[in-house]
Design an enzyme around this catalytic site. Structure first.
Site, PDB file in Angstrom:
ATOM      1  N   HIS A 149       0.824  -1.211   0.000  1.00  0.00           N
ATOM      2  CA  HIS A 149       0.000   0.000   0.000  1.00  0.00           C
ATOM      3  C   HIS A 149       0.859   1.262   0.000  1.00  0.00           C
ATOM      4  CE1 HIS A 149      -4.186  -1.678   1.209  1.00  0.00           C
ATOM      5  NE2 HIS A 149      -3.531  -2.527   0.460  1.00  0.00           N
ATOM      6  N   HIS A 180      -1.546 -12.649  -1.925  1.00  0.00           N
ATOM      7  CA  HIS A 180      -2.611 -13.341  -1.190  1.00  0.00           C
ATOM      8  C   HIS A 180      -2.272 -14.800  -0.901  1.00  0.00           C
ATOM      9  CE1 HIS A 180      -5.683 -10.010  -2.401  1.00  0.00           C
ATOM     10  NE2 HIS A 180      -4.739  -9.595  -1.569  1.00  0.00           N
TER      11      HIS A 180
END
Ligand code: HEB
Length: 730
Positions: free
Chosen positions: A95, A264
């Site tokens: 992020h 993920h």
């Protein structure tokens, strides 16, 4: 105000240069900026601090050891899922880097902006305040040698390695800033993702496309809404949004798929309970919370009770191990839409067969269902993404390499050329997105050589306008946001730059031919990149001398010429100036006032307001305008470096009015007494008389005592632009 053009016809346009500011979002925010007015700096390190030098004295291996130990040192105030903070730190790093957009090069990990508003409080950055706080002991220990910006990325790298994942390398050198960046436009919305009224920015049915330069689908998101566009769980529509937003970051389908699958493979999503029990974001939180936000009243608020995105569950049965289970989960199972305990829409393997269960993050022995977000399902359902996922699964080594390279690109994309990377973990391989420039080899130009070349250029028949505008064209593409562009590499000779309208291809080809001839005739080891800049030096010196100022314009040789093979044509397209106020050029009308685009470019070039002002005034009178336009050439002696632009702009003898039909873009300056037309000018010229602050600067340069100062300041600002990309010099 009326829109200046139809946004549908010009989808690339900005609606407002900055959109809403932190003060709009947090009206009660303390007014720290009043302390940093009038040129006072808020940087505690002082002007002499050299982060590169400090970083070089860092024991990088020791930091990595400390980080590895920290990964599994669970703290009771924010216990680690599965006893390992790795996944959390990877999300933090991603992020931090993921705000980068190619359109203007802004965003990205380079300045550690995640510490400040609005990013510290974006819903998508939920609970990353805790991730940074967990790192504080390491930041504290290494102090000035390790910036937050570097530490966040390094922590992501070490996290991947500590869970067995592949990394490609690490370059340090991201110097911290100390206040929010004011130049980044994040969108015009009045609502954030999750708020009533916030809608996805791409709505094909309403003819809406993602506005340039934005790279996220809704205010408050890094890229896309995990629950699907606008919260609608449609995987194919999500694929469309993912493709568009990742492309804005310069990632292709394969890189996007590798990053998401690799990311993920680790960790879990958090949506343990009622999201209304989560408190204010950091920027709006109570003083006693000491900069932390999103304090949750759901049971313990931490560990198994954590609420972040509202989605709940791990993707794989092995969330702290690098393996191929993400593909097993995605490709081998059918999924059904369910709701998390927080009410978020997510997908779950039909029947939750035992091989799909994951350990509970904080309750030993307990097994819980895994999940996919709608955005993950995009990689299963979209045919192109699906093909890539199948290929990765069949070839784990290929997947690992693709992931590692894409992660490296993600984290270093805004650092500019490799010369800016620091430390022992910098990979040797050149990568095309780094815009590689050959290292200078062979003999260096001596002072005598430079003199010879200057004489040859002066005798070549090129005008001051040719010399100056070509040098400017080569340097003006530089943007400090991601350190791309600039004069070094001589890419003005290459596609796509040589063909850009702003560069007047025919004229440019003629000038470049002259430089090729000068080079050949000299027999010297000189690049065209250097000759272009040296031409600018000759032009400015001639123009100054014609005005009675004998100045020496500094010249630092050593630039080299990149080849077409070293140039990513597509990747360079975003550097095309669609407006360059310094050359009075506007390709298309934007729906922000044209003069704001000058400020934007000046900011990307790293210029101050006085530097921008003196450059515009000087460039106008030397004839650097695009297409030989006389707009703003407020002088009777073009080609002479004089302060005439300012003198005539501020002269009350002249009254200005819009030219009919120019939609407020072009103006005539008429003698108030006789009515005679004296000048024409654009908004970009007139703003130096209309804006109070710019007028104050213009007055300095229009004053009777300003002649020498004007020339001195012009030369300094000019040289700064020409050398803006000389990272090879330090
Ligand atoms: Fe991610 C997590 C979404 C991409 C990495 N993610 C996550 C979550 C979500 C997401 C929702 C959850 C959060 C919470 O906590 O709750 N992603 C997403 C999306 C996308 C993504 C939508 C686009 C497609 N990721 C990504 C990438 C990466 C990642 C690219 C990297 C590379 N994530 C991640 C991780 C995690 C996540 C590691 C986990 C964290 C933890 O565990 O804490």
């Amino acid at each position: 105000p009326t829109p200046l053009h139809d946004p549908k016809k010009e989808p690339g346009a900005l609606r407002s240069l900055l959109g809403r500011t932190n003060r709009d979002w947090w009206p009660n925010q303390i007014a720290m900026d009043i302390l940093h007015q009038q040129g006072k700096s808020g940087d505690p390190m002082g002007d002499d601090f050299d982060y590169a030098a400090a970083f070089k004295s860092l024991d990088l291996a020791a930091v990595k050891r400390d980080l590895t130990a920290l990964m599994t040192d669970s703290q009771p105030w924010w216990p680690a899922d599965y006893g390992h903070y790795g996944p959390f730190f990877i999300r933090m790093a991603w992020h931090s880097a993921g705000t980068y957009r190619t359109g203007d090069g802004r965003g990205g990990a380079g300045a550690g902006q995640q510490r400040f508003a609005p990013l510290n409080s974006w819903p998508d950055n939920g609970n990353l305040d805790k991730a940074r706080r967990l790192l504080w002991p390491i930041k504290q220990q290494y102090g000035a040698k390790l910036s937050w910006a570097d530490l966040m990325i390094l922590a992501g790298n070490v996290a991947i390695e500590s869970m067995g994942g592949p990394v490609f390398g690490f370059g340090g050198g991201r110097a911290d800033v100390w206040e929010p960046e004011k130049d980044v436009y994040w969108g015009t919305e009045e609502n954030w993702v999750g708020d009533e009224g916030n809608q996805t920015r791409i709505q094909p049915d309403k003819d809406m496309v993602l506005e340039e330069p934005l790279a996220a689908i809704q205010m408050g998101l890094i890229y896309v809404n995990p629950e699907g566009p606008g919260g609608v769980p449609e995987a194919l529509a999500s694929a469309r949004d993912i493709r568009e937003t990742f492309a804005r970051m310069g990632m292709n389908d394969e890189e996007t798929a590798a990053l998401t699958a690799g990311g993920h493979t680790f960790g879990k999503a958090h949506g343990a309970g009622d999201a209304s029990k989560v408190g204010a974001s950091p920027e709006g939180a109570d003083i006693a919370q000491q900069g932390l936000g999103w304090i949750s009243g759901h049971e313990s608020g931490v560990g198994d009770h954590t609420i972040t995105s509202g989605i709940e569950g791990a993707w794989t049965p092995t969330p702290t191990t690098w393996d191929m289970t993400f593909f097993d989960m995605l490709l081998d199972h059918d999924y059904e839409l369910v709701r998390s305990p927080a009410g978020a829409k997510q997908w779950q393997p039909v029947g939750n067969p035992p091989e799909t269960l994951a350990p509970a993050a904080h309750t030993p022995g307990k097994r819980v269902p895994t999940m996919m977000t709608t955005a993950d399902m995009a990689f299963k359902i979209d045919p192109e993404y699906r093909k890539i996922m199948e290929r990765f699964r069949a070839d784990p080594a290929y997947f690992g390499d693709t992931f590692a390279r894409a992660w490296f690109k993600l984290c270093h994309r805004d650092m500019g050329p490799k010369a800016r990377y620091l430390g022992s973990d910098v990979p040797a391989e050149d990568l095309i997105w780094q815009d590689p420039i050959p290292v200078h080899t062979g003999a260096k130009l001596s002072d005598a050589d430079v003199k010879t070349l200057k004489a040859a250029i002066a005798a070549s028949g090129l005008s001051v306008a040719d010399l100056v505008s070509t040098a400017w064209a080569s340097a003006v593409t530089y943007r400090g946001s991601d350190h791309r562009g600039g004069a070094n590499g001589g890419r003005l000779r290459l596609a796509p730059q040589k063909d850009w309208d702003v560069n007047e291809p025919a004229k440019l080809a003629r000038v470049l031919k002259v430089y090729e001839d000068v080079k050949a005739a000299s027999g010297l080891n000189v690049s065209i990149a250097d000759l272009i800049v040296l031409g600018g030096v000759v032009g400015v010196e001639q123009a100054a001398r014609a005005g009675g100022h004998d100045v020496a314009v500094p010249f630092t040789p050593g630039r080299t010429d990149a080849s077409a093979e070293q140039t990513d044509i597509d990747g360079f397209k975003v550097l095309e100036p669609r407006a360059d106020g310094f050359r009075n050029y506007l390709q298309v009308r934007f729906n922000v006032p044209t003069e704001e685009l000058l400020i934007d470019r000046a900011q990307l070039l790293g210029l101050t307001a006085p530097e921008m002002t003196v450059l515009v005034g000087g460039l106008r009178v030397m004839g650097a305008n695009h297409g030989g336009s006389t707009h703003g050439v407020l002088t009777d002696r073009p080609g002479v470096l004089s302060n005439d632009f300012f003198v005539n702009l501020l002269d009350m003898k002249t009254g200005w009015k819009q030219i009919d039909g120019s939609a407020d873009e072009v103006f005539t300056g008429n003698d108030r007494a006789s009515g005679e037309e004296l000048w024409t000018a654009t908004r970009t010229d007139l703003v130096f008389g209309s804006n109070a602050q710019l007028r104050a600067l213009s007055e300095v340069y229009a004053s009777a005592d300003a002649g020498a100062k004007f020339v001195r300041d012009f030369v300094a600002a000019w040289t700064k632009v020409m050398n803006a990309d000389r990272f090879d010099l330090n």
